[in-house]
Structure formats: structure tokens, C-alpha cells
Scaffold this motif. Sequence first.
Motif, PDB file in Angstrom:
ATOM      1  N   LEU A 170       0.912  -1.183   0.000  1.00  0.00           N
ATOM      2  CA  LEU A 170      -0.115  -0.023   0.016  1.00  0.00           C
ATOM      3  C   LEU A 170       0.980   1.327   0.048  1.00  0.00           C
ATOM      4  O   LEU A 170       0.544   2.170  -0.825  1.00  0.00           O
ATOM      5  CB  LEU A 170      -1.113   0.051   1.153  1.00  0.00           C
ATOM      6  CG  LEU A 170      -2.053  -1.076   1.219  1.00  0.00           C
ATOM      7  CD1 LEU A 170      -2.704  -1.146   2.510  1.00  0.00           C
ATOM      8  CD2 LEU A 170      -2.890  -0.964   0.030  1.00  0.00           C
ATOM      9  N   ASP A 171       2.012   1.045   0.697  1.00  0.00           N
ATOM     10  CA  ASP A 171       2.952   2.494   0.793  1.00  0.00           C
ATOM     11  C   ASP A 171       3.345   2.696  -0.510  1.00  0.00           C
ATOM     12  O   ASP A 171       3.529   4.032  -0.978  1.00  0.00           O
ATOM     13  CB  ASP A 171       3.991   2.105   1.498  1.00  0.00           C
ATOM     14  CG  ASP A 171       3.532   2.447   3.021  1.00  0.00           C
ATOM     15  OD1 ASP A 171       2.520   3.097   3.478  1.00  0.00           O
ATOM     16  OD2 ASP A 171       4.159   1.855   4.153  1.00  0.00           O
ATOM     17  N   LYS A 172       3.941   1.633  -1.227  1.00  0.00           N
ATOM     18  CA  LYS A 172       4.570   1.596  -2.666  1.00  0.00           C
ATOM     19  C   LYS A 172       3.415   2.330  -3.630  1.00  0.00           C
ATOM     20  O   LYS A 172       3.847   3.220  -4.475  1.00  0.00           O
ATOM     21  CB  LYS A 172       4.958   0.277  -3.080  1.00  0.00           C
ATOM     22  CG  LYS A 172       6.260   0.115  -2.447  1.00  0.00           C
ATOM     23  CD  LYS A 172       6.611  -1.332  -2.768  1.00  0.00           C
ATOM     24  CE  LYS A 172       8.083  -1.824  -1.998  1.00  0.00           C
ATOM     25  NZ  LYS A 172       8.576  -3.355  -2.539  1.00  0.00           N
ATOM     26  N   ARG A 173       2.279   1.591  -3.478  1.00  0.00           N
ATOM     27  CA  ARG A 173       1.003   2.151  -4.559  1.00  0.00           C
ATOM     28  C   ARG A 173       0.799   3.758  -4.252  1.00  0.00           C
ATOM     29  O   ARG A 173       0.555   4.454  -5.325  1.00  0.00           O
ATOM     30  CB  ARG A 173       0.021   1.377  -4.370  1.00  0.00           C
ATOM     31  CG  ARG A 173       0.049  -0.187  -4.971  1.00  0.00           C
ATOM     32  CD  ARG A 173      -1.346  -0.994  -4.831  1.00  0.00           C
ATOM     33  NE  ARG A 173      -1.171  -2.229  -5.484  1.00  0.00           N
ATOM     34  CZ  ARG A 173      -2.190  -2.990  -5.734  1.00  0.00           C
ATOM     35  NH1 ARG A 173      -3.202  -2.608  -5.097  1.00  0.00           N
ATOM     36  NH2 ARG A 173      -1.748  -4.231  -6.132  1.00  0.00           N
ATOM     37  N   LYS A 174       0.551   4.057  -2.890  1.00  0.00           N
ATOM     38  CA  LYS A 174       0.610   5.316  -2.530  1.00  0.00           C
ATOM     39  C   LYS A 174       1.729   6.516  -3.064  1.00  0.00           C
ATOM     40  O   LYS A 174       1.124   7.461  -3.835  1.00  0.00           O
ATOM     41  CB  LYS A 174       0.286   5.571  -1.030  1.00  0.00           C
ATOM     42  CG  LYS A 174       0.034   7.044  -0.634  1.00  0.00           C
ATOM     43  CD  LYS A 174       0.134   7.164   0.887  1.00  0.00           C
ATOM     44  CE  LYS A 174      -0.061   8.473   1.259  1.00  0.00           C
ATOM     45  NZ  LYS A 174       0.178   8.508   2.899  1.00  0.00           N
ATOM     46  N   GLN A 175       2.756   5.908  -3.083  1.00  0.00           N
ATOM     47  CA  GLN A 175       3.832   6.747  -3.528  1.00  0.00           C
ATOM     48  C   GLN A 175       3.937   6.798  -5.115  1.00  0.00           C
ATOM     49  O   GLN A 175       3.891   7.869  -5.610  1.00  0.00           O
ATOM     50  CB  GLN A 175       5.195   6.018  -3.093  1.00  0.00           C
ATOM     51  CG  GLN A 175       6.419   6.790  -3.520  1.00  0.00           C
ATOM     52  CD  GLN A 175       6.312   8.336  -2.733  1.00  0.00           C
ATOM     53  OE1 GLN A 175       6.185   8.526  -1.614  1.00  0.00           O
ATOM     54  NE2 GLN A 175       6.713   9.264  -3.561  1.00  0.00           N
ATOM     55  N   ASN A 176       3.487   5.634  -5.666  1.00  0.00           N
ATOM     56  CA  ASN A 176       3.312   5.710  -7.190  1.00  0.00           C
ATOM     57  C   ASN A 176       2.271   6.863  -7.803  1.00  0.00           C
ATOM     58  O   ASN A 176       2.380   7.293  -8.542  1.00  0.00           O
ATOM     59  CB  ASN A 176       2.863   4.127  -7.621  1.00  0.00           C
ATOM     60  CG  ASN A 176       4.308   3.249  -7.458  1.00  0.00           C
ATOM     61  OD1 ASN A 176       5.272   3.845  -7.558  1.00  0.00           O
ATOM     62  ND2 ASN A 176       3.948   2.150  -7.612  1.00  0.00           N
ATOM     63  N   ILE A 177       1.166   6.501  -6.920  1.00  0.00           N
ATOM     64  CA  ILE A 177      -0.005   7.521  -7.334  1.00  0.00           C
ATOM     65  C   ILE A 177       0.253   9.047  -6.957  1.00  0.00           C
ATOM     66  O   ILE A 177       0.092   9.979  -8.014  1.00  0.00           O
ATOM     67  CB  ILE A 177      -1.085   7.278  -6.413  1.00  0.00           C
ATOM     68  CG1 ILE A 177      -1.858   5.744  -6.950  1.00  0.00           C
ATOM     69  CG2 ILE A 177      -2.263   8.094  -6.507  1.00  0.00           C
ATOM     70  CD1 ILE A 177      -3.019   5.411  -5.833  1.00  0.00           C
ATOM     71  N   GLU A 178       0.982   9.233  -5.950  1.00  0.00           N
ATOM     72  CA  GLU A 178       1.654  10.644  -5.642  1.00  0.00           C
ATOM     73  C   GLU A 178       2.490  11.100  -6.869  1.00  0.00           C
ATOM     74  O   GLU A 178       2.571  12.388  -7.193  1.00  0.00           O
ATOM     75  CB  GLU A 178       2.179  10.719  -4.218  1.00  0.00           C
ATOM     76  CG  GLU A 178       1.042  10.709  -3.246  1.00  0.00           C
ATOM     77  CD  GLU A 178       1.804  10.414  -1.901  1.00  0.00           C
ATOM     78  OE1 GLU A 178       3.129  10.470  -1.741  1.00  0.00           O
ATOM     79  OE2 GLU A 178       1.234  10.544  -0.926  1.00  0.00           O
TER      80      GLU A 178
END
Length: 217
Positions: free
Chosen positions: A45-53
Motif C-alpha cells: 500500500l505504501d508503494k502504491r500510494k507513492q506511485n499515485i503521488e
Amino acid sequence: MNGFGGHYFIWFANFIWNNDLSGCNVYRSSFHFKKACLKKLVNILDKRKQNIEDQIKKTEQYNLVNDNDYPIVDVTVEGVRKAIRAFSDNLPKGVYRTILVQEDNRIDFKQLAPLLGGIPSRKFYMSKETYDLFEESEKQIPLEMDIVQKAVDLYVKEHKEFPMLKFDPQHKVNYFQLKQEHYLKEEPKIQFYITDLDGLITHIKPQKKKMENTSHS
């Protein structure tokens, strides 16, 4: 595991399994398994959040650079009209020029900039119903025009006639009829007229010569 908790855990384990996480098996249910999978889920989830940002930042930067690439230019109404026609000619089937119109009927010139050679120094507005163009001083017209055109279209659909007096040579939209039958909530400040072009309305009062020809026909 039984009940809601069991089903949720199986969904959770399958989520991790589908993300190719080694060490997690849907048939294991030990505390250590759950703890390990939770850690891996948090990482995902942290990686996906970073990718979205990161993607949002890239989009914002692209739009900023894209806007700054175009100079501010002076454009006439006719120039805007020609650009819109050229733009709409290249749209895919089922897509209309209304994609250029924002909520306040202002034209989004980012999409027209390549055709105009830049971003116009003035704001222009367009009716979503009739495609008529307007300048800043007339920006109230397209807002009321869209409301009245929709009311007229609905009235014609249900009554098979236009909402106007039979012997009115100007073909003024009869707001009383539209309000009486609840097609309009309130009377517009601008007077519109019904044209011969498929029932489209206009804010331009018919010329006297045309009115006389109509009365004699």
C-alpha cells in the motif's frame, strides 16, 4: 475460521497471493503468518500510494509546462469558431465539441492552443446546446440559453409544437407557457427567439425585413 472474519482473512490472503508475495499461503492461519502478511500488505500500500503521488506530480508538472509552452495571443470570435470546427472535425465518433466547455460555459483553450497558436488573452464562452460563441461581456447569455433550449426541446417533444404565440412574427419563446407547465423554474432575463434551424433558439432579435416576409407568407 468461520464467519465474517474467516472470509475477510481469505480475501486478504488472496490479495497478497495475487501480488506475488513469497511466504504467504492462503491455507496457513498462524499468528506469524498473519503478522508477516500484514507487514507485506503495508509495504504494498505504501508503494502504491507513492506511485499515485508521483503520477499526480508528473501530471501537474506536464500541465504546467504544457501551458507555458504556448504564448498568449489575440484571437477573434471568428478565429475561435474556426479552431473549434477544425477540432471537432477530428473528434472520434460519439464525442462532441462540448468537451471544450467548462461548467460556467467558459471554453477550455488548452485543447485548442495548437490550432490557435497559443492561449487567447480573452475569455470566450459557448452554449452547450446551440454551440453559439460569446465574449466575456456576454457570458450570461450561454448560461440562460442552455436552460431555455432544454426547456423548449422538452416542450416540443411532449406537445409537438413550439412554445410561442401562433401569430408572433418574432417567434419569441413564450416563457409563460414554459413556466406554467413547469419546464422553467423562473423567467430568464434574456429574451430568446425560435429559429428555423431545427428549433434552435437565438438571443438575436429577428430583423424587421425577415419578420415582414414571414407575416406575408
